[in-house]
Design a protein around this motif. Sequence first.
Motif, short mmCIF file in Angstrom:
data_model
loop_
_atom_site.label_atom_id
_atom_site.label_comp_id
_atom_site.label_asym_id
_atom_site.label_seq_id
_atom_site.Cartn_x
_atom_site.Cartn_y
_atom_site.Cartn_z
N ASN A 104 -17.56 20.53 -68.93
CA ASN A 104 -18.33 19.29 -68.84
C ASN A 104 -19.60 19.47 -68.02
N LEU A 105 -20.63 18.75 -68.41
CA LEU A 105 -21.85 18.68 -67.62
C LEU A 105 -21.57 17.87 -66.36
N VAL A 106 -21.97 18.39 -65.21
CA VAL A 106 -21.88 17.67 -63.95
C VAL A 106 -23.30 17.50 -63.42
N LEU A 107 -23.72 16.26 -63.26
CA LEU A 107 -25.06 15.95 -62.75
C LEU A 107 -24.92 15.29 -61.39
N GLY A 108 -25.78 15.68 -60.48
CA GLY A 108 -25.77 15.07 -59.15
C GLY A 108 -27.17 14.71 -58.71
N GLY A 109 -27.24 13.91 -57.64
CA GLY A 109 -28.50 13.54 -57.05
C GLY A 109 -28.25 12.78 -55.76
N VAL A 110 -29.31 12.44 -55.08
CA VAL A 110 -29.22 11.75 -53.80
C VAL A 110 -29.47 10.26 -54.02
N GLU A 111 -28.52 9.45 -53.57
CA GLU A 111 -28.64 8.00 -53.67
C GLU A 111 -29.03 7.43 -52.31
N VAL A 112 -30.05 6.59 -52.30
CA VAL A 112 -30.53 5.96 -51.07
C VAL A 112 -30.10 4.49 -51.08
N PHE A 113 -29.64 4.00 -49.94
CA PHE A 113 -29.16 2.63 -49.86
C PHE A 113 -29.35 2.11 -48.43
N PRO A 114 -29.33 0.79 -48.22
CA PRO A 114 -29.53 0.24 -46.87
C PRO A 114 -28.45 0.74 -45.91
N ASP A 115 -28.88 1.15 -44.73
CA ASP A 115 -27.94 1.62 -43.71
C ASP A 115 -27.17 0.42 -43.16
N PRO A 116 -25.84 0.37 -43.39
CA PRO A 116 -25.08 -0.80 -42.92
C PRO A 116 -25.06 -0.96 -41.41
N GLY A 117 -25.31 0.14 -40.69
CA GLY A 117 -25.26 0.07 -39.23
C GLY A 117 -26.60 -0.14 -38.57
N ARG A 118 -27.69 -0.04 -39.35
CA ARG A 118 -29.03 -0.17 -38.78
C ARG A 118 -29.91 -0.98 -39.73
N PRO A 119 -30.00 -2.27 -39.54
CA PRO A 119 -30.82 -3.11 -40.42
C PRO A 119 -32.25 -2.60 -40.50
N GLY A 120 -32.78 -2.53 -41.70
CA GLY A 120 -34.15 -2.07 -41.91
C GLY A 120 -34.27 -0.58 -42.13
N TYR A 121 -33.17 0.17 -41.98
CA TYR A 121 -33.18 1.61 -42.19
C TYR A 121 -32.41 1.96 -43.46
N LEU A 122 -32.65 3.18 -43.95
CA LEU A 122 -31.98 3.65 -45.15
C LEU A 122 -30.97 4.74 -44.82
N MET A 123 -29.92 4.81 -45.61
CA MET A 123 -28.93 5.88 -45.55
C MET A 123 -28.91 6.54 -46.93
N TRP A 124 -28.29 7.72 -47.01
CA TRP A 124 -28.26 8.44 -48.27
C TRP A 124 -26.92 9.16 -48.42
N ARG A 125 -26.62 9.51 -49.66
CA ARG A 125 -25.42 10.28 -49.97
C ARG A 125 -25.64 10.99 -51.30
N THR A 126 -24.88 12.04 -51.52
CA THR A 126 -24.93 12.76 -52.78
C THR A 126 -23.88 12.18 -53.72
N VAL A 127 -24.28 11.85 -54.94
CA VAL A 127 -23.35 11.28 -55.91
C VAL A 127 -23.30 12.17 -57.15
N PHE A 128 -22.18 12.10 -57.86
CA PHE A 128 -21.95 12.99 -59.00
C PHE A 128 -21.52 12.20 -60.23
N TYR A 129 -22.01 12.67 -61.38
CA TYR A 129 -21.64 12.15 -62.69
C TYR A 129 -21.12 13.31 -63.53
N ARG A 130 -20.26 13.02 -64.51
CA ARG A 130 -19.80 14.07 -65.41
C ARG A 130 -19.57 13.50 -66.80
N GLY A 131 -19.66 14.38 -67.79
CA GLY A 131 -19.44 14.00 -69.17
C GLY A 131 -19.69 15.18 -70.08
N SER A 132 -19.32 15.07 -71.33
CA SER A 132 -19.51 16.18 -72.25
C SER A 132 -20.98 16.40 -72.58
N ARG A 133 -21.80 15.35 -72.39
CA ARG A 133 -23.24 15.45 -72.61
C ARG A 133 -23.92 14.33 -71.83
#
Length: 330
Positions: A104-133
């Motif tokens: 399977n193809l595995v695609l990843g990237g960095v997701e940016v979202f509001p930092d729950p602990g610091r209003p006005g700041y951003l947090m990030w994480r690596t997320v993954f997707y998969r599928g045959s295409r």
Amino acid sequence: MNSLSAHTAAQTCASLLEEYRNAGERAGGAQKLKFAGVDGKDVYNIAAPFRDDGELVIAGRVESRDSEHSDVVFFTERDGVWVPREGAPVFRLQDPFHTVIGGNLVLGGVEVFPDPGRPGYLMWRTVFYRGSRIAELERFFEGPDGMKDIRLVELADGSVGVFTRPQGEKGGRGKIGFVRIGSLEELTVKAIEEAPLLDAHFTDEEWGGANEAHLLAGGLIGVLGHIACYDDQGNRHYYPIVFVYHPLTGERTALKMIAERADFVPGPSKRPDLEDVVFSGGLIRHGDGTATLYAGVGDAEAQRIEIRDPFAAFENSPAGPGIKQQEQKS
């Protein structure tokens, strides 16, 4: 990068750059990739091209020059210009990467979202997707908050190698870790957070990560990555590096720089402090001792450049336990 063994001395941007310049073997033939259909936005930090449904595709980060909010768009080439692939999904991510695991193809990237602990700041994480295409990609995993540069590679025995990049108390500004898991079903935040760091590779003042992992024929892993630092004026410097890693013993080759910004075609940068940034995207190995490096340049554009295949000499080196030395013949 002349032997596979335990390394205890960290390497720096300055030392690697000096070695690269003194070696006399420069990357060459740089070309800018042309993109259209993105409303004047920049396309950078591309992954290496791959085939999907028989068509060559590039995933790239699409972003306005004055913004950090980006999309990952899939492009196909039409008369020398890369245009968005009709009907392909668009993901609200940064810095795409891909691999194949279990067919399977595995695609990843960095997701940016509001930092729950610091209003006005951003947090990030690596997320993954998969599928045959591409058309069937579905999200299946989110990495730890605050961690970029998680990369996966299917190993010779069907297990999965996971390169990590913790920051903070464990990783400082960012160091590389590695752990083996039995399958993608064993990919957990706990496994990633507990992955041991590689032996000394970056100093505490500098940082880096893995960008792409190649399983070599003998079972070793060729790793394309980056090393980065600040200068005295606060400007950032990013350089593409490689090393070869033994997934069973933890031995690795020394880091090796494979290009610098001056090797690429002159062009714009997102900000003045990002002029000397080359972000490794992916490596296409041609099987003849050469390879093409795809990279983001200046956080503003995408280029490719021709290099000597950095993993060719280790292609058939066996990855059995107990290996201490494997001399490179190049």
